[in-house]
Write an enzyme that holds these catalytic residues in place. Structure first.
Site, short mmCIF file in Angstrom:
data_model
loop_
_atom_site.label_atom_id
_atom_site.label_comp_id
_atom_site.label_asym_id
_atom_site.label_seq_id
_atom_site.Cartn_x
_atom_site.Cartn_y
_atom_site.Cartn_z
N SER A 118 -107.61 86.70 -4.35
CA SER A 118 -107.05 85.59 -3.71
C SER A 118 -108.10 84.12 -3.54
CB SER A 118 -106.67 85.85 -2.09
OG SER A 118 -105.59 86.74 -2.17
N ASP A 132 -98.78 80.39 1.04
CA ASP A 132 -99.52 81.45 1.67
C ASP A 132 -99.04 81.73 3.07
OD1 ASP A 132 -102.13 82.97 2.70
OD2 ASP A 132 -102.55 82.32 0.45
N HIS A 185 -105.37 84.01 6.50
CA HIS A 185 -105.63 84.08 5.13
C HIS A 185 -105.31 82.84 4.42
CE1 HIS A 185 -104.38 85.17 0.64
NE2 HIS A 185 -105.30 86.02 0.98
#
Length: 223
Positions: free
Chosen positions: A189, A11, A51
């Site tokens: 996600s 990520d 994120h």
């Protein structure tokens, strides 16, 4: 003491000082350039986007005893290259990851052979990724050897369902006190991250990909 499950989170890195992150469970990781080459290793790749931190927090909430291997492929934006992703999968496998979390993907079918080779090179890991994006098959989540994950907003975050060979989970991340859910990051996600967290919790007992898949196919009842 039993070996801890290792979850590779491919990520944007992770912020170890975030209150939702247990830094003691973070392993030194890697950063991968767009050409697939390692540009940083031996330290925790810091998250500049948020994120990866939110994804890691969702996994740690479900599997607090698991170790996390952060591999950064997103640097200045939530965009990366297919070569970087394939390289990251290979590194995760080399590092002995039991589970590889891919809260990302592409609908570009031209990348299928590259991703298929990367998945084939990680036979001892359970790879989880989004199965589709807006109804279009998503890569690598729709490939053989990958456990595809789907999204259902009505599923409580405390559980998941099994539909047509896919894990289905909530798209909401770990909540931030005082922040409405729709003001936080959310989406497929986080369904993938929560699925990886559930898998990691079960993997402490069912450590082979085949045994873990069998265990996951009988999920707990919806709360």
């Amino acid at each position: 003491m039993a070996e801890r499950i290792l979850v590779a989170v491919i990520d944007s890195g992770v912020h170890p000082d975030h209150p939702h992150i247990n830094a003691a469970r973070l392993r030194p990781g890697f950063a991968i350039g767009t050409d697939g080459m390692v540009i940083e290793q031996g330290a925790i790749p810091l998250d500049r986007l948020g994120h990866g931190t939110a994804v890691t927090a969702a996994i740690q909430e479900k599997a607090p005893e698991a170790n996390i291997l952060p591999i950064r492929v997103f640097h200045d934006a939530l965009r990366g290259s297919a070569m970087a992703l394939a390289s990251a999968i290979g590194i995760a496998a080399q590092q002995g990851a039991h589970i590889i979390n891919l809260s990302l993907g592409t609908t570009n079918a031209a990348h299928a052979p590259l991703f298929a080779d990367a998945i084939a090179g990680a036979p001892d890991a359970l790879v989880l990724a989004a199965a589709q994006a807006d109804g279009v098959p998503c890569l690598p989540g729709s490939l053989p050897g990958v456990l595809g994950v789907g999204l259902d907003w009505d599923i409580p975050r405390e559980t998941f369902q099994w539909r047509d060979g896919q894990m289905i989970a909530s798209g909401y991340p770990r909540p931030i006190p005082g922040v409405p859910q729709r003001r936080n990051l959310y989406g497929i996600s986080f369904a993938v991250a929560q699925a990886s967290g559930f898998a990691a919790a079960l993997a402490q007992v069912h450590k082979t990909p085949a045994a873990l898949r069998a265990a996951l196919s009988s999920p707990p009842a919806t709360a």
